[in-house]
Design a protein around this motif. Structure first.
Motif, PDB file in Angstrom:
ATOM      1  N   SER A   6       0.863  -1.180   0.000  1.00  0.00           N
ATOM      2  CA  SER A   6       0.000   0.000   0.000  1.00  0.00           C
ATOM      3  C   SER A   6       0.896   1.225   0.000  1.00  0.00           C
ATOM      4  CB  SER A   6      -0.907   0.028   1.242  1.00  0.00           C
ATOM      5  OG  SER A   6      -1.818  -1.045   1.247  1.00  0.00           O
ATOM      6  N   LEU A   7       0.684   2.099  -0.973  1.00  0.00           N
ATOM      7  CA  LEU A   7       1.434   3.355  -1.042  1.00  0.00           C
ATOM      8  C   LEU A   7       0.489   4.488  -0.662  1.00  0.00           C
ATOM      9  CD1 LEU A   7       3.266   2.796  -4.466  1.00  0.00           C
ATOM     10  CD2 LEU A   7       3.868   1.923  -2.201  1.00  0.00           C
ATOM     11  N   VAL A   8       0.801   5.209   0.403  1.00  0.00           N
ATOM     12  CA  VAL A   8      -0.069   6.257   0.936  1.00  0.00           C
ATOM     13  C   VAL A   8       0.559   7.618   0.644  1.00  0.00           C
ATOM     14  CG1 VAL A   8      -1.095   7.244   3.017  1.00  0.00           C
ATOM     15  CG2 VAL A   8      -0.946   4.751   2.744  1.00  0.00           C
ATOM     16  N   ILE A   9      -0.198   8.483  -0.048  1.00  0.00           N
ATOM     17  CA  ILE A   9       0.328   9.795  -0.430  1.00  0.00           C
ATOM     18  C   ILE A   9      -0.717  10.870  -0.122  1.00  0.00           C
ATOM     19  CG2 ILE A   9       1.281  11.189  -2.296  1.00  0.00           C
ATOM     20  CD1 ILE A   9       2.028   8.667  -3.742  1.00  0.00           C
ATOM     21  N   PRO A  10      -0.449  11.788   0.809  1.00  0.00           N
ATOM     22  CA  PRO A  10      -1.351  12.913   1.046  1.00  0.00           C
ATOM     23  C   PRO A  10      -1.198  13.949  -0.066  1.00  0.00           C
ATOM     24  CG  PRO A  10       0.567  13.093   2.470  1.00  0.00           C
ATOM     25  CD  PRO A  10       0.708  11.788   1.723  1.00  0.00           C
ATOM     26  N   ILE A  11      -2.312  14.516  -0.495  1.00  0.00           N
ATOM     27  CA  ILE A  11      -2.313  15.469  -1.602  1.00  0.00           C
ATOM     28  C   ILE A  11      -3.027  16.747  -1.171  1.00  0.00           C
ATOM     29  CG2 ILE A  11      -3.110  15.918  -3.953  1.00  0.00           C
ATOM     30  CD1 ILE A  11      -0.941  13.819  -3.854  1.00  0.00           C
ATOM     31  N   PHE A  12      -2.343  17.884  -1.347  1.00  0.00           N
ATOM     32  CA  PHE A  12      -2.984  19.182  -1.094  1.00  0.00           C
ATOM     33  C   PHE A  12      -2.542  20.155  -2.185  1.00  0.00           C
ATOM     34  CE2 PHE A  12      -2.893  23.438   1.030  1.00  0.00           C
ATOM     35  CZ  PHE A  12      -4.270  23.600   1.110  1.00  0.00           C
ATOM     36  N   ASN A  13      -3.480  20.469  -3.083  1.00  0.00           N
ATOM     37  CA  ASN A  13      -3.218  21.408  -4.185  1.00  0.00           C
ATOM     38  C   ASN A  13      -1.979  20.995  -4.996  1.00  0.00           C
ATOM     39  OD1 ASN A  13      -5.415  22.903  -3.330  1.00  0.00           O
ATOM     40  ND2 ASN A  13      -4.189  24.431  -2.245  1.00  0.00           N
ATOM     41  N   ILE A  89       2.744  -4.364   3.535  1.00  0.00           N
ATOM     42  CA  ILE A  89       3.866  -3.425   3.503  1.00  0.00           C
ATOM     43  C   ILE A  89       3.290  -2.071   3.104  1.00  0.00           C
ATOM     44  CG2 ILE A  89       6.099  -2.866   2.474  1.00  0.00           C
ATOM     45  CD1 ILE A  89       6.342  -5.838   1.737  1.00  0.00           C
ATOM     46  N   ILE A  90       3.447  -1.076   3.963  1.00  0.00           N
ATOM     47  CA  ILE A  90       2.863   0.248   3.725  1.00  0.00           C
ATOM     48  C   ILE A  90       3.970   1.267   3.591  1.00  0.00           C
ATOM     49  CG2 ILE A  90       1.385   2.074   4.652  1.00  0.00           C
ATOM     50  CD1 ILE A  90       0.895  -1.468   5.887  1.00  0.00           C
ATOM     51  N   VAL A  91       3.930   2.037   2.518  1.00  0.00           N
ATOM     52  CA  VAL A  91       4.923   3.077   2.265  1.00  0.00           C
ATOM     53  C   VAL A  91       4.219   4.433   2.281  1.00  0.00           C
ATOM     54  CG1 VAL A  91       6.635   3.992   0.658  1.00  0.00           C
ATOM     55  CG2 VAL A  91       6.325   1.521   0.875  1.00  0.00           C
ATOM     56  N   VAL A  92       4.780   5.381   3.017  1.00  0.00           N
ATOM     57  CA  VAL A  92       4.248   6.742   3.076  1.00  0.00           C
ATOM     58  C   VAL A  92       5.245   7.671   2.392  1.00  0.00           C
ATOM     59  CG1 VAL A  92       3.548   8.648   4.576  1.00  0.00           C
ATOM     60  CG2 VAL A  92       3.046   6.282   5.241  1.00  0.00           C
ATOM     61  N   VAL A 118      11.413   1.128   7.968  1.00  0.00           N
ATOM     62  CA  VAL A 118      12.561   1.608   7.202  1.00  0.00           C
ATOM     63  C   VAL A 118      12.283   3.069   6.872  1.00  0.00           C
ATOM     64  CG1 VAL A 118      14.027   1.289   5.179  1.00  0.00           C
ATOM     65  CG2 VAL A 118      12.850  -0.693   6.193  1.00  0.00           C
ATOM     66  N   TYR A 119      13.012   3.971   7.509  1.00  0.00           N
ATOM     67  CA  TYR A 119      12.776   5.402   7.302  1.00  0.00           C
ATOM     68  C   TYR A 119      13.880   5.990   6.443  1.00  0.00           C
ATOM     69  CZ  TYR A 119      15.953   5.498  11.337  1.00  0.00           C
ATOM     70  OH  TYR A 119      16.996   5.290  12.188  1.00  0.00           O
ATOM     71  N   ALA A 120      13.499   6.968   5.627  1.00  0.00           N
ATOM     72  CA  ALA A 120      14.463   7.644   4.751  1.00  0.00           C
ATOM     73  C   ALA A 120      15.075   8.813   5.506  1.00  0.00           C
ATOM     74  CB  ALA A 120      13.763   8.128   3.486  1.00  0.00           C
ATOM     75  N   GLN A 121      16.386   8.841   5.566  1.00  0.00           N
ATOM     76  CA  GLN A 121      17.102   9.879   6.316  1.00  0.00           C
ATOM     77  C   GLN A 121      17.824  10.797   5.335  1.00  0.00           C
ATOM     78  OE1 GLN A 121      20.054   8.405   9.151  1.00  0.00           O
ATOM     79  NE2 GLN A 121      19.303   9.909  10.622  1.00  0.00           N
ATOM     80  N   ARG A 122      17.527  12.078   5.418  1.00  0.00           N
ATOM     81  CA  ARG A 122      18.070  13.049   4.469  1.00  0.00           C
ATOM     82  C   ARG A 122      19.533  13.363   4.768  1.00  0.00           C
ATOM     83  NH1 ARG A 122      12.637  15.161   5.464  1.00  0.00           N
ATOM     84  NH2 ARG A 122      13.459  16.225   7.293  1.00  0.00           N
ATOM     85  N   THR A 123      20.353  13.310   3.755  1.00  0.00           N
ATOM     86  CA  THR A 123      21.749  13.726   3.885  1.00  0.00           C
ATOM     87  C   THR A 123      21.965  15.113   3.298  1.00  0.00           C
ATOM     88  OG1 THR A 123      22.320  12.669   1.781  1.00  0.00           O
ATOM     89  CG2 THR A 123      22.579  11.354   3.790  1.00  0.00           C
ATOM     90  N   GLN A 124      21.028  15.537   2.435  1.00  0.00           N
ATOM     91  CA  GLN A 124      21.148  16.850   1.809  1.00  0.00           C
ATOM     92  C   GLN A 124      19.773  17.294   1.323  1.00  0.00           C
ATOM     93  OE1 GLN A 124      24.215  17.014  -1.146  1.00  0.00           O
ATOM     94  NE2 GLN A 124      23.864  19.150  -1.672  1.00  0.00           N
ATOM     95  N   CYS A 159       8.690   6.734   4.585  1.00  0.00           N
ATOM     96  CA  CYS A 159       9.123   5.502   5.246  1.00  0.00           C
ATOM     97  C   CYS A 159       8.341   4.308   4.719  1.00  0.00           C
ATOM     98  CB  CYS A 159       8.917   5.603   6.768  1.00  0.00           C
ATOM     99  SG  CYS A 159       7.182   5.644   7.263  1.00  0.00           S
ATOM    100  N   LEU A 160       8.828   3.134   5.060  1.00  0.00           N
ATOM    101  CA  LEU A 160       8.117   1.867   4.854  1.00  0.00           C
ATOM    102  C   LEU A 160       7.826   1.282   6.227  1.00  0.00           C
ATOM    103  CD1 LEU A 160       8.892  -1.044   2.432  1.00  0.00           C
ATOM    104  CD2 LEU A 160       8.804  -1.484   4.882  1.00  0.00           C
ATOM    105  N   MET A 161       6.604   0.785   6.405  1.00  0.00           N
ATOM    106  CA  MET A 161       6.224   0.178   7.683  1.00  0.00           C
ATOM    107  C   MET A 161       5.547  -1.164   7.448  1.00  0.00           C
ATOM    108  SD  MET A 161       4.807   3.447   9.878  1.00  0.00           S
ATOM    109  CE  MET A 161       3.799   4.108   8.531  1.00  0.00           C
ATOM    110  N   ASP A 162       5.861  -2.101   8.299  1.00  0.00           N
ATOM    111  CA  ASP A 162       5.201  -3.398   8.269  1.00  0.00           C
ATOM    112  C   ASP A 162       3.771  -3.250   8.780  1.00  0.00           C
ATOM    113  OD1 ASP A 162       5.954  -6.526   8.145  1.00  0.00           O
ATOM    114  OD2 ASP A 162       4.534  -6.165   9.776  1.00  0.00           O
ATOM    115  N   ARG A 163       2.935  -4.204   8.404  1.00  0.00           N
ATOM    116  CA  ARG A 163       1.533  -4.165   8.818  1.00  0.00           C
ATOM    117  C   ARG A 163       1.382  -4.111  10.341  1.00  0.00           C
ATOM    118  NH1 ARG A 163      -2.929  -2.345   6.703  1.00  0.00           N
ATOM    119  NH2 ARG A 163      -4.567  -2.753   8.205  1.00  0.00           N
ATOM    120  N   CYS A 164       2.248  -4.820  11.053  1.00  0.00           N
ATOM    121  CA  CYS A 164       2.127  -4.861  12.513  1.00  0.00           C
ATOM    122  C   CYS A 164       2.352  -3.480  13.114  1.00  0.00           C
ATOM    123  CB  CYS A 164       3.088  -5.882  13.101  1.00  0.00           C
ATOM    124  SG  CYS A 164       4.839  -5.515  12.825  1.00  0.00           S
ATOM    125  N   VAL A 165       3.207  -2.663  12.499  1.00  0.00           N
ATOM    126  CA  VAL A 165       3.460  -1.308  12.985  1.00  0.00           C
ATOM    127  C   VAL A 165       2.254  -0.414  12.727  1.00  0.00           C
ATOM    128  CG1 VAL A 165       4.959   0.711  12.775  1.00  0.00           C
ATOM    129  CG2 VAL A 165       5.936  -1.585  12.629  1.00  0.00           C
TER     130      VAL A 165
END
Length: 313
Positions: A6-13, A89-92, A118-124, A159-165
């Protein structure tokens, strides 16, 4: 149908980015090893975002969408998407393409290694002003020092999260949400993937300074009571200063009664100082009381005006 992703994407304008977003997501979804649902959450957009989401839904049956009855904010929109997600598997990720969809397979590989978050960590941060980069740098490090839990530095909601999370997150009904903090609070095995954050594909920045400030306050207040303790310490310090000033004024009154340090100026400084301390302390206390007030009303987190693509449940 049992969805694997499942890919979850919030949309505003985001009418200017939606087609490009789908264009970049489609090959990623096609190459994943299981059924995929793409959940677009319309957070009360005022442009053609909802109309484009409807068109994409007709074009690709994997696309589902929710339309909130008004703008409830980014964190609530993400929460709505998580509530409806059916995958294991849910990705935001954000809809402005600052979070590269091409990173999803690498996240999935980390999940296969046994990580549940699994979270994405910004380096730049590309093409962002120095002020935003500086304030973000300071905030994340301040939050890490003050929070009761270990919230990773320089991470957003990508991030990616397992269903249990997600099941645990969906049981949390608090209104002033800071999802990246809640994600850390629940525990489970977590790891990072480093990436460079792209600039917006098009359009205006949706997270204004006011919204960023509100999110920062939510993060600090939701995961730390240190501000309350700080107001107590300031109060104790002010009391000691007041006692010291009283002793000094008494001394000057006796030894040097004509001194300019004795008189209305000293009194006014003391009054303004103590008044400022009291107002700051009341303000900090008000932030916590305001959140209690919001919680006890028990209103739903959001209301929906339209929903499509979930009929196969």
């Amino acid at each position: 149908m049992q969805f694997r992703y499942s890919l979850v994407i919030p949309i505003f304008n985001e009418e200017v980015t939606l087609k490009e977003l789908y264009h970049r997501l489609k090959p990623v979804m096609d190459n994943l090893d299981g059924p995929v649902e793409l959940i677009l959450v319309n957070d009360g957009s005022h442009d053609r975002s909802l109309e484009l989401m409807q068109e994409l839904h007709q074009q690709d049956g994997r696309i589902c969408y929710l339309s909130l009855a008004r703008n409830f904010g980014h964190q609530i929109a993400v929460t709505a998407g998580l509530n409806f997600a059916r995958g294991e598997i849910i990705v935001v990720l954000d809809g402005d393409l600052q979070d590269p969809p091409e990173l999803i397979p690498a996240m999935v590989e980390k999940w296969r290694q046994g990580y549940q978050v699994v979270y994405a960590q910004r380096t730049q941060r590309h093409r962002e002003g120095w002020f935003k980069r500086f304030t973000a740098y300071v905030f994340y490090r301040l939050l890490k020092q003050l929070a009761d839990i270990d919230i990773p530095l320089d991470t957003g909601d990508f991030c990616l999260m397992d269903r249990c999370v997600v099941k645990v997150l969906n049981t949390m009904s608090e209104r002033n949400r800071y999802i990246r903090g809640l994600r850390s609070w629940v525990g489970f095995r977590q790891t990072a993937i480093l990436y460079e954050r792209d600039p917006r594909f098009a359009g205006e920045v949706k997270y204004t300074f006011r919204k960023s400030w509100t999110l920062a306050i939510n993060g600090l207040v939701s995961f730390s009571i240190v501000p309350l303790k700080i107001s107590t310490y300031i109060g104790l310090f002010s009391a000691l200063m007041a006692i010291l000033m009283a002793i000094l004024i008494l001394y000057w009154r006796i030894v040097a009664p004509q001194s300019s340090l004795v008189g209305f100026a000293t009194i006014f400084v003391a009054i303004f100082f103590l008044g400022a301390v009291q107002l700051v302390s009341i303000g900090i206390l008000g932030e916590y009381i305001g959140r209690i007030y919001e919680e006890v009303k028990g209103r739903p987190l959001y209301t929906l005006s339209e929903i499509a693509g979930f009929e196969q449940e």
